[in-house]
Design a protein around this motif. Structure first.
Motif, PDB file in Angstrom:
ATOM      1  N   SER A  98      -5.187  -2.117  -2.213  1.00  0.00           N
ATOM      2  CA  SER A  98      -4.517  -0.896  -2.674  1.00  0.00           C
ATOM      3  C   SER A  98      -3.199  -0.696  -1.919  1.00  0.00           C
ATOM      4  O   SER A  98      -2.950  -1.307  -0.869  1.00  0.00           O
ATOM      5  CB  SER A  98      -5.424   0.316  -2.477  1.00  0.00           C
ATOM      6  OG  SER A  98      -5.626   0.529  -1.080  1.00  0.00           O
ATOM      7  N   GLN A  99      -2.415   0.176  -2.471  1.00  0.00           N
ATOM      8  CA  GLN A  99      -1.130   0.504  -1.825  1.00  0.00           C
ATOM      9  C   GLN A  99      -1.352   1.147  -0.464  1.00  0.00           C
ATOM     10  O   GLN A  99      -0.607   0.898   0.504  1.00  0.00           O
ATOM     11  CB  GLN A  99      -0.324   1.445  -2.728  1.00  0.00           C
ATOM     12  CG  GLN A  99       1.050   1.791  -2.192  1.00  0.00           C
ATOM     13  CD  GLN A  99       1.981   0.582  -2.145  1.00  0.00           C
ATOM     14  OE1 GLN A  99       1.956  -0.243  -3.082  1.00  0.00           O
ATOM     15  NE2 GLN A  99       2.765   0.450  -1.079  1.00  0.00           N
ATOM     16  N   ASN A 100      -2.373   1.974  -0.359  1.00  0.00           N
ATOM     17  CA  ASN A 100      -2.644   2.632   0.925  1.00  0.00           C
ATOM     18  C   ASN A 100      -3.000   1.621   2.002  1.00  0.00           C
ATOM     19  O   ASN A 100      -2.599   1.768   3.172  1.00  0.00           O
ATOM     20  CB  ASN A 100      -3.777   3.636   0.750  1.00  0.00           C
ATOM     21  CG  ASN A 100      -3.345   4.853  -0.067  1.00  0.00           C
ATOM     22  OD1 ASN A 100      -2.157   5.138  -0.175  1.00  0.00           O
ATOM     23  ND2 ASN A 100      -4.319   5.548  -0.641  1.00  0.00           N
ATOM     24  N   ALA A 101      -3.773   0.604   1.639  1.00  0.00           N
ATOM     25  CA  ALA A 101      -4.139  -0.413   2.620  1.00  0.00           C
ATOM     26  C   ALA A 101      -2.903  -1.169   3.098  1.00  0.00           C
ATOM     27  O   ALA A 101      -2.752  -1.458   4.298  1.00  0.00           O
ATOM     28  CB  ALA A 101      -5.181  -1.369   2.019  1.00  0.00           C
ATOM     29  N   PHE A 102      -2.028  -1.504   2.164  1.00  0.00           N
ATOM     30  CA  PHE A 102      -0.798  -2.205   2.565  1.00  0.00           C
ATOM     31  C   PHE A 102       0.085  -1.327   3.448  1.00  0.00           C
ATOM     32  O   PHE A 102       0.661  -1.807   4.422  1.00  0.00           O
ATOM     33  CB  PHE A 102      -0.030  -2.638   1.309  1.00  0.00           C
ATOM     34  CG  PHE A 102       1.299  -3.242   1.652  1.00  0.00           C
ATOM     35  CD1 PHE A 102       1.394  -4.542   2.131  1.00  0.00           C
ATOM     36  CD2 PHE A 102       2.475  -2.495   1.499  1.00  0.00           C
ATOM     37  CE1 PHE A 102       2.623  -5.087   2.438  1.00  0.00           C
ATOM     38  CE2 PHE A 102       3.706  -3.050   1.811  1.00  0.00           C
ATOM     39  CZ  PHE A 102       3.782  -4.352   2.295  1.00  0.00           C
TER      40      PHE A 102
END
Length: 418
Positions: free
Chosen positions: A166-170
């Motif tokens: 996900s974008q949050n993980a990146f």
């Protein structure tokens, strides 16, 4: 002796005294009376003499030749302003330690010439070296962490492009990489501070000069901002002198002046006006004037006392009298003048003085043409009678000294006005 009650002793009468003793007694009384009268007469005469002394002093007549007098008249004084003060180097510095350390070695002593950048004092660098090494190790650690954070960021970017994360993980991985970069910059800054402190352990000369004073010895512990060496450059010297506010309009930047310095006999040093303070001192009402003079031979040293005469712009002829006529008492300037065949004391306001001409400007207290006594005479009293000898009397006199004085003052006036 016992006398029965009611009886009286036999007392000899005056008539029974021997005639010779009576004569002696009368003579003694007469002598005593004469002595008392004589003493009273002497005391009265002494008292009368004391009371008449001031009167006799005032009745004393003083005789003056024409050469003993001077007339208040316009004279061109040249407007010379006396300058005096203590010399100091234009460029000087007190070098201070920037770090806390122990003095390991001293490379220069008082009186030695040093060049700009030359090491003067070496401090012990053991602690400073250890701190620098610790900071460099921290820099290496931060670089390793940044490399790891950078690789994780690159891998997670590829996974994000394939929608595996996900974008949050990146964003979390990317933020860790940014923190690693900031930590590396902080470690590098701390290392740079440690490197500078290590370099500051070698205290260097800020300019070419001479060591004037050394404040520390080997083995002493110095702290930051502690004075260690005083360095001076004697190639240019400066003198600060206070000048009355009234004289400032006649002084300009660049005006030249000749100095004499204590210890150099009659040798003349040349200088010029470098700066003029824009405000006056509150207490003295004077303005500081800064004069500089070249010192290529470096013969002049800091702290020497110098005196000079600054030729300010002339204000034209001013009313002046000979300096010898001016007297001072209790901070008050005054002169003796002759008015109506008597001596009078006049308080005056003296201004510009020209020592070379022996004249002084009188701004207030006298009118033009006033005759002042221009010779030093003790015991002059205001109110005493005064006689001015005529030329005929002077010709018949046995001495020519008054005529010589007259020629002197006339010559001074002629030179000053011409």
């Amino acid at each position: 002796m016992f006398f029965p009650k009611g009886s009286t002793p036999d007392v000899p009468s005056t008539s029974s005294i021997h005639p010779r003793k009576s004569i002696l007694i009368r003579a003694g009384v007469g002598l005593l009376a004469v002595a008392l009268v004589g003493g009273s007469l002497i005391a009265w005469r002494v008292s009368a003499a004391k009371k008449d002394a001031p009167k006799e002093e005032l009745e004393k007549t003083y005789e003056f030749a024409k050469g003993d007098l001077a007339v208040l008249a316009p004279v061109e004084l040249g407007h010379v302003v006396p300058i005096s003060g203590t010399l100091k180097p234009v460029i000087q510095a007190v070098v201070k330690s920037k770090v806390a350390a122990e003095v390991a070695k001293i490379h220069a002593q008082e009186g030695e010439r040093v060049a700009a950048g030359q090491v003067l004092i070496s401090l012990d660098t053991a602690d400073l070296r250890a701190r620098y090494d610790a900071q460099m190790a921290s820099v290496a650690e931060m670089k390793a962490r940044l490399d790891l954070a950078g690789k994780n960021e690159a891998n997670n970017r590829q996974l994000l492009q394939k929608n595996f994360i996900s974008q949050n993980a990146f964003d979390a991985v990317s933020n860790s990489a940014e923190v690693a970069r900031a930590n590396l910059k902080s470690a590098e800054a701390q290392a740079a501070i440690s490197q500078r402190a290590l370099n500051d352990a070698a205290i260097r000369a800020p300019f070419n000069g001479i060591i004037a004073k050394r404040m520390v010895n080997v083995g002493e512990k110095v702290s930051p901002d502690m004075s260690v060496v005083h360095v001076v450059d004697l190639s240019r010297m400066e003198l600060e002198a206070g000048v009355p506010v009234s004289e400032i309009p006649g002084i300009k930047i660049g005006q030249e002046i000749s100095f004499t310095v204590d210890g150099f006999s009659d040798r003349q040093f040349k200088g010029k006006v470098e700066r003029i303070n824009p405000s006056a001192e509150a207490g003295s009402r004077s303005i500081s004037v800064f004069l500089s003079l070249a010192n290529p031979e470096q013969a002049l040293k800091g702290g020497m006392f110098a005196t000079g005469k600054l030729a300010a712009q002339s204000r034209g002829a001013v009313n002046a009298i000979p300096l010898v006529a001016l007297r001072e008492e209790g901070g008050q300037s005054y002169v003796f003048v002759i008015e109506h065949a008597k001596i009078a004391r006049k308080p005056v306001s003296a201004a510009t003085r020209n020592i070379d001409l022996g004249m002084v400007e009188i701004r207030d207290g006298l009118t033009a043409g006033a005759q002042v006594i221009a010779v030093k005479m003790e015991g002059l009293k205001a109110g005493a009678k005064a006689i001015v000898k005529t030329e005929a009397t002077e010709v018949g006199s046995s001495t020519s000294a008054p005529a010589a004085k007259m020629n002197k003052w006339e010559l001074l006036k002629t030179v000053a006005s011409g």
